[in-house]
Every structure is written in C-alpha cells, then in structure tokens.
Design a protein around this motif. Structure first.
Motif, PDB file in Angstrom:
ATOM      1  N   ALA A   1       8.557  93.546  18.053  1.00  0.00           N
ATOM      2  CA  ALA A   1       7.348  92.609  18.164  1.00  0.00           C
ATOM      3  C   ALA A   1       7.251  91.562  19.189  1.00  0.00           C
ATOM      4  O   ALA A   1       8.778  91.073  19.741  1.00  0.00           O
ATOM      5  CB  ALA A   1       6.432  92.283  16.927  1.00  0.00           C
ATOM      6  N   LEU A   2       6.831  91.657  20.429  1.00  0.00           N
ATOM      7  CA  LEU A   2       6.857  90.501  21.042  1.00  0.00           C
ATOM      8  C   LEU A   2       6.363  89.102  20.477  1.00  0.00           C
ATOM      9  O   LEU A   2       6.015  88.455  19.822  1.00  0.00           O
ATOM     10  CB  LEU A   2       5.207  90.655  21.580  1.00  0.00           C
ATOM     11  CG  LEU A   2       4.909  92.024  22.881  1.00  0.00           C
ATOM     12  CD1 LEU A   2       3.444  91.649  23.690  1.00  0.00           C
ATOM     13  CD2 LEU A   2       5.618  92.295  23.399  1.00  0.00           C
TER      14      LEU A   2
ATOM     15  N   ASP B   1      10.657  86.168  28.106  1.00  0.00           N
ATOM     16  CA  ASP B   1       9.676  86.529  28.111  1.00  0.00           C
ATOM     17  C   ASP B   1       8.976  86.002  29.226  1.00  0.00           C
ATOM     18  O   ASP B   1       7.903  86.806  29.953  1.00  0.00           O
ATOM     19  CB  ASP B   1       8.288  85.816  27.017  1.00  0.00           C
ATOM     20  CG  ASP B   1       8.545  84.334  27.358  1.00  0.00           C
ATOM     21  OD1 ASP B   1      10.217  84.078  27.036  1.00  0.00           O
ATOM     22  OD2 ASP B   1       7.412  83.801  27.181  1.00  0.00           O
ATOM     23  N   ILE B   2       9.602  85.748  29.994  1.00  0.00           N
ATOM     24  CA  ILE B   2       9.172  85.621  31.425  1.00  0.00           C
ATOM     25  C   ILE B   2       9.721  86.210  32.383  1.00  0.00           C
ATOM     26  O   ILE B   2      11.121  86.506  32.656  1.00  0.00           O
ATOM     27  CB  ILE B   2       9.338  83.773  31.984  1.00  0.00           C
ATOM     28  CG1 ILE B   2       8.583  82.711  30.620  1.00  0.00           C
ATOM     29  CG2 ILE B   2       9.208  83.590  33.276  1.00  0.00           C
ATOM     30  CD1 ILE B   2       9.070  81.187  30.756  1.00  0.00           C
TER      31      ILE B   2
ATOM     32  N   LEU C   1      10.901  90.241  27.130  1.00  0.00           N
ATOM     33  CA  LEU C   1       9.698  91.236  28.217  1.00  0.00           C
ATOM     34  C   LEU C   1       9.179  91.475  27.520  1.00  0.00           C
ATOM     35  O   LEU C   1       9.134  92.712  27.055  1.00  0.00           O
ATOM     36  CB  LEU C   1      10.765  91.201  29.546  1.00  0.00           C
ATOM     37  CG  LEU C   1       9.457  91.260  30.303  1.00  0.00           C
ATOM     38  CD1 LEU C   1       9.022  90.251  31.084  1.00  0.00           C
ATOM     39  CD2 LEU C   1       9.643  92.330  31.677  1.00  0.00           C
ATOM     40  N   ALA C   2       6.953  91.175  27.639  1.00  0.00           N
ATOM     41  CA  ALA C   2       6.228  92.400  27.086  1.00  0.00           C
ATOM     42  C   ALA C   2       6.345  93.358  28.710  1.00  0.00           C
ATOM     43  O   ALA C   2       5.497  93.545  28.848  1.00  0.00           O
ATOM     44  CB  ALA C   2       4.763  91.469  27.220  1.00  0.00           C
TER      45      ALA C   2
ATOM     46  N   GLN D   1       3.890  98.723  26.329  1.00  0.00           N
ATOM     47  CA  GLN D   1       1.897  98.338  26.018  1.00  0.00           C
ATOM     48  C   GLN D   1       1.720  99.819  26.422  1.00  0.00           C
ATOM     49  O   GLN D   1       1.097 100.003  25.153  1.00  0.00           O
ATOM     50  CB  GLN D   1       1.342  97.582  27.376  1.00  0.00           C
ATOM     51  CG  GLN D   1       0.535  97.026  26.766  1.00  0.00           C
ATOM     52  CD  GLN D   1      -0.119  96.446  25.144  1.00  0.00           C
ATOM     53  OE1 GLN D   1       0.718  95.964  24.508  1.00  0.00           O
ATOM     54  NE2 GLN D   1      -1.031  97.400  24.133  1.00  0.00           N
ATOM     55  N   ALA D   2       1.592 100.938  27.878  1.00  0.00           N
ATOM     56  CA  ALA D   2       0.684 102.004  27.715  1.00  0.00           C
ATOM     57  C   ALA D   2       1.619 102.353  26.951  1.00  0.00           C
ATOM     58  O   ALA D   2       0.896 103.208  26.278  1.00  0.00           O
ATOM     59  CB  ALA D   2       2.059 102.379  29.012  1.00  0.00           C
ATOM     60  N   VAL D   3       2.639 102.510  26.195  1.00  0.00           N
ATOM     61  CA  VAL D   3       2.958 103.925  24.844  1.00  0.00           C
ATOM     62  C   VAL D   3       2.711 103.361  23.955  1.00  0.00           C
ATOM     63  O   VAL D   3       2.011 103.983  22.747  1.00  0.00           O
ATOM     64  CB  VAL D   3       4.951 103.390  24.660  1.00  0.00           C
ATOM     65  CG1 VAL D   3       5.455 104.394  23.882  1.00  0.00           C
ATOM     66  CG2 VAL D   3       5.352 104.443  26.493  1.00  0.00           C
TER      67      VAL D   3
END
Ligand SMILES: Cc1ncc(COP(=O)(O)O)c(C=O)c1O
Length: 291
Positions: free
Chosen positions: A201-202, A147-148, A207-208, A213-215
């Motif tokens: 899910a995050l 995720d980093i 990675l976020a 997120q846009a989708v």
C-alpha cells in the motif's frame, strides 16, 4: 541532426545543455523530477505525472516553474526539434541557483527547469516482457521519504549497480521488518497462489508509481482480486508470479529473485498467465491514455 534539450527557457544542443555550478539540484539534489513516455506522439498519463510533480514540489516548497499546459508545449517542441515520436521525457525542477548554503536561499530564486527527450525502443520492452527479468534484494538504504520523487537517488544508483554487477535487471529494497518496499526505479507486485495480486500500500516508504496506479485501475475494472499489503522476501520468492511496474518498463515480468526461479510447473522461470493478462490490460490503458 543534433539532439536538442530544454534548459531554463532555451532550446540548446544536447552537448551544450548545462546548468550552473551552483544550481541546488546539482549541489544538494534539491530538486524533483518526472519521467514520462511518449508513444506515437501521444503523452502517456500526462495529468497524473503533472499531479505527482506538483506533490513532490509542494513537499519541497519549490514553486512550479510553469503551468502544466506550458510543460506540454515544451514537450511537443522538444519532440518536434528532435524528430521523435517514441520517447521518454525527463523533467527536472530544482530550487534554482544560489550561493551554497544548506538552508533555502533568502532571496527569491527562480526554480531551475530542464527537460530532455530520448528515443524509446518499445519493441525492446516488448521483447523483455516476453522473457522476463531477474532481480536481487538488498537492505533499504534510502532516506525516509522515497514517496517524494526527488533527485536524491544515490542509494538507488548504488543498488542498481549492485544488480548490474550480479547480472540482474533491478534491485529491490527490503525494509527493517524484512518487507519489500520497491525497486530502485519500479514498484513491485506478486501474484499469490490463488491469483490475487499483491502490492504494498502507499505510504512514505514507496513512490506512488503512475504505472502502479494505472495497473490498479485496469485490474479493478477486470475484477481481478487485489490486496495492498507488505510482503516479505520469502513470500516474494514463493509467489506464483512476480512483476514490476514503471513508466520505462510498463508491466515487466520478474522470473528470478536472488537467483531463484519464480513459479512452479511449466511456468517456472517464465512470465505467468496473470502477469500476461496484466500486461494486456495495461496495453489497452496505454492506447487510451496517450493524449
Ligand atoms: C523509486 C521508484 N519507484 C517506483 C517507480 C515507478 O513509478 P512510475 O510508474 O511512475 O514510473 C519509479 C520510477 O522511476 C521509481 O523511481
């Protein structure tokens, strides 16, 4: 015209663009990065990319080297000097230069900052989107904090090469529970038989993605059904449709997983209708969010 890169405060010819041998990014992958797209001179999703860079740097306790507005100025200067309107921008921030020691340097070292602009061929992406790509699946071998957005990418490098060697476009990681996490450089989605979009899910295992997120937002605006949950390799292969998302691919149909064609009937092995409508929805987002 020679290419120009930005290295620690200077615009330098690309062929001479180098960091010190004791830059901690070079020695330890002690660095975070971002990759964002420029389309017709506009920066796509600049604010969310900067927010994520701050989150990555915060997790690594590296001070941001400059303000977001200064980053924007450097990007525009790079575009100008390289005469680019359609480009990817790579931004890397390291903990800076210090005598080699695993622990953080005791004296304050300024963070290292490099930025590279590279021409993007969006027509090539569009052609790929109309055909779809193939992926393979591999056991998760990355560290526990994907995720980093750190430059610690050796597992991703090896997995992507395995994909290349297998004639595939991307490799997807499968966790110890048999669930897909994400691609080496992409988030992964499937479309269930009833048309529901499914993506993990995050959590700390992925990675976020900014494109993810846009989708999420464009599909929510169109009232498309969504489930954020893990799914297995078997479920993925059985899905009606599969696609991946990333800044460099936008929304990319996946038409084959581990050599098995995705879909059924006339859509088998082809980009499906739900994926195509997500591609369209995301294109509208791209038009609106390039600032
Ligand atoms: C591991 C990983 N997951 C997901 C993504 C997609 O993120 P984004 O949509 O922000 O490009 C990337 C992008 O490079 C990535 O490296």
């Amino acid at each position: 015209m020679p290419r120009v890169a930005y290295v620690n405060g200077r615009y330098v010819p690309h062929r001479d663009a180098a960091v010190h041998v004791e830059d901690r990014g070079h020695q330890f992958a002690d660095a975070a990065y971002e990759m964002l797209m420029v389309i017709d001179g506009g920066l796509l999703d600049f604010a969310p990319h900067m927010e994520r860079l701050h989150r990555s740097l915060g997790a690594l306790s590296i001070a941001p080297p400059m303000s977001d507005s200064a980053v924007r100025v450097v990007i525009h200067e790079l575009l100008r000097r390289n005469r680019l309107k359609n480009a990817s921008i790579y931004i890397q921030v390291s903990r800076g230069v210090a005598p080699r020691d695993h622990a953080f340097p005791q004296t304050r070292t300024p963070p290292g900052l490099v930025m590279v602009a590279r021409r993007m061929d969006y027509a090539l992406i569009a052609r790929r989107q109309s055909q779809g790509v193939s992926v393979i699946t591999l056991a998760e071998t990355r560290w526990a904090r994907p995720d980093i957005k750190s430059t610690s990418l050796l597992a991703n490098v090896l997995a992507k090469q395995e994909a290349r060697d297998a004639g595939a476009y991307e490799a997807l990681f499968v966790d110890a529970d048999g669930m897909i996490t994400e691609g080496t450089a992409s988030n992964i989605w499937m479309v269930a038989a009833d048309g529901t979009l499914v993506t993990r899910a995050l959590d700390q295992s992925i990675l976020a993605g900014i494109t993810r997120q846009a989708v999420l937002s464009v599909t929510a605006a169109r009232q498309m059904a969504l489930e954020e949950r893990p799914f297995s390799r078997a479920e993925l292969k059985d899905a009606a449709e599969v696609f991946l998302t990333s800044s460099t691919n936008f929304v990319m149909p996946v038409t084959e997983v581990d050599g098995q064609k995705i879909g059924a009937g006339k859509n088998i092995g082809k980009p499906g209708p739900v994926t195509n409508s997500v591609i369209e929805a995301h294109r509208e987002h791209v038009q609106k969010e390039t600032t």
